[in-house]
Scaffold this motif. Structure first.
Motif, PDB file in Angstrom:
ATOM      1  N   UNK A   1      -1.261  -0.744  -4.280  1.00 43.64           N
ATOM      2  CA  UNK A   1      -2.449   0.097  -4.288  1.00 43.64           C
ATOM      3  C   UNK A   1      -2.251   1.353  -3.470  1.00 43.64           C
ATOM      4  N   UNK A   2      -2.890   2.411  -3.980  1.00 44.12           N
ATOM      5  CA  UNK A   2      -2.753   3.726  -3.392  1.00 44.12           C
ATOM      6  C   UNK A   2      -3.977   3.991  -2.522  1.00 44.12           C
ATOM      7  N   UNK A   3      -3.748   4.529  -1.340  1.00 47.45           N
ATOM      8  CA  UNK A   3      -4.884   4.873  -0.494  1.00 47.45           C
ATOM      9  C   UNK A   3      -4.517   6.005   0.456  1.00 47.45           C
TER      10      UNK A   3
ATOM     11  N   UNK B   1       0.843  -1.198   0.000  1.00 41.88           N
ATOM     12  CA  UNK B   1       0.000   0.000   0.000  1.00 41.88           C
ATOM     13  C   UNK B   1       0.872   1.239   0.000  1.00 41.88           C
ATOM     14  N   UNK B   2       0.575   2.190  -0.894  1.00 40.63           N
ATOM     15  CA  UNK B   2       1.187   3.513  -0.820  1.00 40.63           C
ATOM     16  C   UNK B   2       0.199   4.387  -0.063  1.00 40.63           C
ATOM     17  N   UNK B   3       0.595   4.780   1.149  1.00 39.84           N
ATOM     18  CA  UNK B   3      -0.332   5.476   2.030  1.00 39.84           C
ATOM     19  C   UNK B   3       0.152   6.896   2.287  1.00 39.84           C
TER      20      UNK B   3
ATOM     21  N   UNK C   1       0.558  13.898  -1.626  1.00 39.53           N
ATOM     22  CA  UNK C   1       1.853  13.406  -1.129  1.00 39.53           C
ATOM     23  C   UNK C   1       2.662  12.745  -2.221  1.00 39.53           C
ATOM     24  N   UNK C   2       2.058  12.545  -3.405  1.00 42.41           N
ATOM     25  CA  UNK C   2       2.806  11.980  -4.525  1.00 42.41           C
ATOM     26  C   UNK C   2       2.534  10.510  -4.763  1.00 42.41           C
ATOM     27  N   UNK C   3       1.660   9.894  -3.968  1.00 44.50           N
ATOM     28  CA  UNK C   3       1.462   8.445  -4.097  1.00 44.50           C
ATOM     29  C   UNK C   3       0.851   8.048  -5.437  1.00 44.50           C
ATOM     30  N   UNK C   4      -0.142   8.839  -5.907  1.00 41.78           N
ATOM     31  CA  UNK C   4      -0.746   8.522  -7.201  1.00 41.78           C
ATOM     32  C   UNK C   4       0.241   8.760  -8.340  1.00 41.78           C
ATOM     33  N   UNK C   5       1.042   9.830  -8.227  1.00 45.10           N
ATOM     34  CA  UNK C   5       2.058  10.104  -9.246  1.00 45.10           C
ATOM     35  C   UNK C   5       3.034   8.938  -9.346  1.00 45.10           C
TER      36      UNK C   5
ATOM     37  N   UNK D   1       1.523  -8.773 -15.314  1.00 45.30           N
ATOM     38  CA  UNK D   1       2.498  -9.288 -14.356  1.00 45.30           C
ATOM     39  C   UNK D   1       2.453  -8.488 -13.062  1.00 45.30           C
ATOM     40  N   UNK D   2       1.846  -7.295 -13.156  1.00 42.14           N
ATOM     41  CA  UNK D   2       1.767  -6.399 -12.004  1.00 42.14           C
ATOM     42  C   UNK D   2       0.377  -5.783 -11.994  1.00 42.14           C
ATOM     43  N   UNK D   3      -0.196  -5.646 -10.809  1.00 45.59           N
ATOM     44  CA  UNK D   3      -1.514  -5.007 -10.715  1.00 45.59           C
ATOM     45  C   UNK D   3      -1.381  -3.714  -9.913  1.00 45.59           C
ATOM     46  N   UNK D   4      -1.820  -2.599 -10.502  1.00 44.51           N
ATOM     47  CA  UNK D   4      -1.751  -1.304  -9.825  1.00 44.51           C
ATOM     48  C   UNK D   4      -3.166  -0.793  -9.599  1.00 44.51           C
ATOM     49  N   UNK D   5      -3.445  -0.340  -8.380  1.00 39.33           N
ATOM     50  CA  UNK D   5      -4.800   0.128  -8.079  1.00 39.33           C
ATOM     51  C   UNK D   5      -4.732   1.526  -7.475  1.00 39.33           C
ATOM     52  N   UNK D   6      -5.403   2.490  -8.113  1.00 37.16           N
ATOM     53  CA  UNK D   6      -5.361   3.878  -7.659  1.00 37.16           C
ATOM     54  C   UNK D   6      -6.614   4.190  -6.852  1.00 37.16           C
TER      55      UNK D   6
END
Lengths: 290, 323
Positions: B192-194, B32-34, B39-43, B156-161
């Motif tokens: 995943x970003x949250x 998790x990018x928290x 803060x730049x997590x979505x970027x 191969x990678x799953x990204x969740x915004x």
């Protein structure tokens, strides 16, 4: 308790009666204006055209000059509308999908043809491409005729109708954003697939609406085309110009006959517009729900 | 497939979105990018996907530098906060999109595509919605379709915004538990970003806490909660109280507190301002003598001190941490 309800109901009724009266007056006024300014002229055009019967009506339409004017008009529309479609699409794409310096200036400039008088637009082309114009010498050396010929008419038509497609698409595409396109790219679509399968279906109805408006304007354009065409009968006369010439020659029946042809074309386009508009508003309300 | 992020910086105009980010994400991990908004997590997530280009630094997938690769060659699945489903396509066509866009040589037959789509729809438990349009679905359904669509191309990678950001609280809880279970089954490297610390704690194997374009701390949920590396992390990971003492203050969580009806040595006298039963626990808002900042204490609902307690009464409290 019940008397309060009754009173409230009575006053609501009174308000509604007042509303009904005002509403009817407004509707009547709207119809009156519509009848005097739109229906009456329509009636006059058709009745004048048919005053001497269908024979003269069709004679006026089938006369060689009229047919060549119709052909020229359809040719000019056939060239300028597709070009404006491509331009409008490209401009709307740039404005809604990319950030770049001078973006707001570009959006403002797209509207320029709406604010400049068509006569001036025509004159600009004469000054650029005419015999005495900026590129006049170069053009005559290479034996290229723009003014008083088809290219001039097409250029003038393109200038006047340039904003329609772009104006219609820019707000629609800005509202829809870029996420569906991004999703398509992430799923492996190339640029063309993304445009064809995602962007185009989303803007289809806006695009059709813009093209219909653009076509209507291109068909009827008088001022700019009048300046660049030179009014050569059978060669550089479009339908609106042909109507004017006939009218100035006191050939009223023929003038109104040709005018009614333009009218029929306009009505067909109006129906197309109505249809695309209905689809477009459905699309917009869907987007608003998102 | 692992992800290595090396010295990545990005700014938009004068705004520094990311400042020299270094991060390793292991194969099969759910990270998790928290952080707070901005803060730049979505970027960072969009840079991993290839939707943004970093000003400097590079991204490698399993050791292979993909910085120069186009979005469509990176083979990542991406789920957007607002779903980004194709609105003019049915659910079936949405999920089939990635397979149908493959070059002719690699494209499976329509029959294989149909089987695959139904398999994915069954996995997200929405097979019965195949013929609907996105506008006819609820938010939770849309997000599950978006996930099925992203998984269709076998990324191969799953990204969740912020995948649950647009959903209401109940659906959000269901969906994130479902996502955690799904991740256990398919074991796909996922980021995943949250901005919701509870969500990060509940779902992620590791949490990356970000603030103002830098990483504040990386660690397992328990680790960042119990041993926050900075005041920022401490505040961001949960409610906190500040108690002023002579020569400074201490921080403690609402549940890290001892309460007493009687005055006890080392306890601080306080006035009860509010009592809120929240189910298993009850929250008591207190005004400690000599400080204006209110303190929130959370105790089990059948705690002795709560019996007959009313607003305005006196309580005595002591943070557990200062024991």
């Amino acid at each position: 308790m019940s008397s309060i309800t009754l009173n409230a109901a009575a006053s609501a009724n009174a308000a509604r009666r007042g509303n009904v009266l005002g509403r009817r007056l407004l509707i009547a006024a709207a119809w009156l204006v519509f009848a005097v300014f739109l229906l009456l002229p329509l009636y006059v055009v058709l009745s004048e055209a048919l005053k001497l019967g269908f024979g003269t009506f069709f004679d006026a339409l089938l006369e060689p000059d009229a047919i060549s004017a119709l052909e020229l008009t359809l040719l000019a529309v056939g060239i300028s509308v597709p070009l404006n479609l491509v331009f409008g699409l490209a401009a709307a794409w740039c404005v809604s999908k990319y950030e770049f310096p001078g973006k707001s200036l570009l959006v403002t400039l797209i509207d320029l043809p709406f604010s400049v008088s068509p006569v001036i637009a025509g004159l600009i082309y004469v000054l650029l491409f005419g015999a005495q114009g900026l590129f006049g010498d170069w053009l005559s050396e290479h034996d290229i005729q723009i003014i008083f010929a088809l290219p001039g008419i097409v250029l003038a038509t393109i200038f006047v109708t340039l904003p329609f497609v772009a104006r219609e698409l820019i707000p629609l595409m800005q509202e829809q954003g870029t996420q569906e396109e991004e999703a398509a790219r992430l799923l492996g679509a190339n640029g063309w697939q993304m445009f064809w399968h995602v962007t185009l279906p989303n803007i289809k109805w806006g695009l059709i609406y813009g093209v219909v408006l653009c076509t209507a304007r291109a068909l009827g354009e008088f001022g700019a085309v009048s300046v660049v065409s030179g009014h050569i009968r059978g060669f550089t006369n479009t339908l609106p110009l042909h109507v004017e010439i006939l009218y100035n020659e006191y050939n009223h029946v023929a003038a109104f006959s040709v005018a009614s042809l333009l009218l029929v074309l306009a009505l067909i386009i109006l129906l197309l517009k109505q249809w695309s508009e209905a689809r477009l508003s459905r699309l917009k309300s869907d987007a608003a729900e998102e | 497939m692992s992800i290595e992020i090396r010295n990545v910086s990005k700014h938009f105009g004068a705004f520094q979105a990311l400042n020299d980010i270094n991060l390793d994400i292991h194969s099969g991990e759910l990270v998790a990018l928290l952080g707070p908004s901005g803060c730049g997590k979505t970027t960072l997530l969009r840079i991993i996907a290839g939707l943004e280009t970093p000003d400097s630094g590079n991204i490698a997938f399993h050791g292979e530098d993909v910085s120069g690769h186009d979005v469509r060659d990176r083979n990542v699945g991406f789920v957007f906060q607002h779903y980004a489903l194709f609105r003019h396509m049915t659910v079936f066509d949405n999920v089939a999109f990635g397979l149908r866009m493959k070059p002719r040589r690699e494209r499976p037959s329509e029959q294989i595509i149909a089987d695959k789509v139904h398999e994915l729809l069954a996995m997200v438990q929405l097979d019965w919605l195949a013929d609907r349009y996105p506008e006819q679905l609820s938010g939770g359904q849309r997000q599950r379709i978006a996930l099925a669509r992203a998984l269709a191309v076998e990324p191969k990678i799953l990204l969740l915004d912020e995948p649950f950001g647009a959903l209401d609280a109940k659906v959000r809880k269901e969906l994130r538990r479902w996502l955690a279970r799904l991740h256990e089954e398919i074991n796909l490297t996922s980021v995943f970003v949250t901005h919701d610390q509870e969500e990060a704690m509940e779902v992620a194997d590791r949490i990356v806490v970000m603030n103002k374009g830098v990483i504040e701390q990386i660690g397992a949920p328990g680790e960042v909660y119990e041993h926050p590396a900075s005041d920022f992390v401490y505040h961001f990971l949960g409610d906190s109280n500040r108690l002023h003492l002579e020569g400074g203050h201490i921080l403690f969580r609402p549940h890290e507190v001892l309460l007493s009806r009687e005055a006890v040595a080392e306890y601080h006298g306080a006035e009860v301002r509010d009592i809120r039963p929240l189910g298993a626990i009850t929250r008591v808002t207190l005004k400690v003598d000599g400080q204006n900042e209110l303190i929130e204490a959370e105790v089990v609902k059948d705690h002795d001190t709560l019996v007959g307690l009313e607003r305005g009464e006196r309580l005595f409290i002591k943070p557990k941490a200062s024991a």
